[in-house]
Design a protein around this motif. Structure first.
Motif, PDB file in Angstrom:
ATOM      1  N   ASN A  63      34.880   6.837  50.730  1.00  0.00           N
ATOM      2  CA  ASN A  63      34.603   5.630  49.841  1.00  0.00           C
ATOM      3  C   ASN A  63      34.390   6.240  48.436  1.00  0.00           C
ATOM      4  O   ASN A  63      34.767   7.333  47.971  1.00  0.00           O
TER       5      ASN A  63
ATOM      6  N   LEU B  71      36.532   1.779  50.548  1.00  0.00           N
ATOM      7  CA  LEU B  71      37.324   2.410  51.781  1.00  0.00           C
ATOM      8  C   LEU B  71      39.147   2.479  51.517  1.00  0.00           C
ATOM      9  O   LEU B  71      40.029   2.203  51.579  1.00  0.00           O
TER      10      LEU B  71
ATOM     11  N   ASN C 175      36.043  -5.892  53.988  1.00  0.00           N
ATOM     12  CA  ASN C 175      35.283  -4.843  52.675  1.00  0.00           C
ATOM     13  C   ASN C 175      37.209  -4.475  52.032  1.00  0.00           C
ATOM     14  O   ASN C 175      38.177  -5.201  51.973  1.00  0.00           O
TER      15      ASN C 175
ATOM     16  N   SER D 287      40.102  -2.097  50.425  1.00  0.00           N
ATOM     17  CA  SER D 287      40.438  -0.996  51.192  1.00  0.00           C
ATOM     18  C   SER D 287      41.486  -1.334  50.278  1.00  0.00           C
ATOM     19  O   SER D 287      42.241  -1.072  49.635  1.00  0.00           O
TER      20      SER D 287
ATOM     21  N   THR E 117      32.077  -0.270  46.948  1.00  0.00           N
ATOM     22  CA  THR E 117      33.272   0.584  46.968  1.00  0.00           C
ATOM     23  C   THR E 117      34.229  -0.200  47.324  1.00  0.00           C
ATOM     24  O   THR E 117      34.302  -0.535  48.693  1.00  0.00           O
TER      25      THR E 117
END
Length: 163
Positions: free
Chosen positions: A83, A93, A151, A153, A91
């Motif tokens: 992360n 990934l 998220n 990424s 954050t």
């Protein structure tokens, strides 16, 4: 002859007094551990700039970028993901291209430069539970995952970790 020598010395003094001295502060070279493709630390954007770019991306958009940031945590099973700190409590990934390389499991809190593709994705519950398990989370924490997440990424093809 003396007059010529005095004239030359006077001209040299005037020229040297008018010259501004340039002092270059030499940057100490930073030593990096390299993972994946060879990349240079030059021209990396800040984590804040990457977060701004993420905010404008839609699902399925990709952006090739090189960013400097800090590793928040790393997969404790193999080092197969990490992360990345984006600032403001966010954050990203980071996974590694073709599962072709890993980072050290003790790399958390290290300064890092990564190159690759940034994108936004929806992570299914099963993947979220697997990531939590790899990170060493408790069974209660894993069981509390009940919805997919949108998220930030990153698929890295090259990573530099400051030694």
């Amino acid at each position: 002859m003396k007059k010529v020598i005095y004239a030359v010395v006077a001209v040299l003094l005037v020229v040297s007094c008018n010259k501004k001295e340039e002092v270059k502060i030499s940057e100490t070279p930073v030593d990096y551990a390299k993972f994946g493709d060879s990349i240079s630390p030059a021209d990396a954007i800040s984590k804040e700039a990457l977060l701004t770019k993420y905010l404008s991306l839609k699902t399925a958009d990709t952006l090739e970028v090189k960013v400097a940031s800090t590793i928040v945590d790393v997969c404790q099973k193999k080092g197969c993901w990490m992360n990345l700190d984006l600032g403001s409590g966010k954050t990203a990934l980071v996974r590694f291209k073709d599962y072709g390389f890993f980072v050290p499991k003790n790399a958390a809190k290290s300064e890092v430069i990564i190159h690759g593709k940034a994108f936004v994705e929806v992570t299914p519950i099963s993947d979220l539970k697997e990531y939590a398990k790899d990170a060493g989370k408790s069974k209660a924490a894993i069981d509390s995952i009940i919805a997919p997440e949108t998220n930030y990424s990153f698929l890295a093809d090259g990573v530099l970790i400051k030694k």
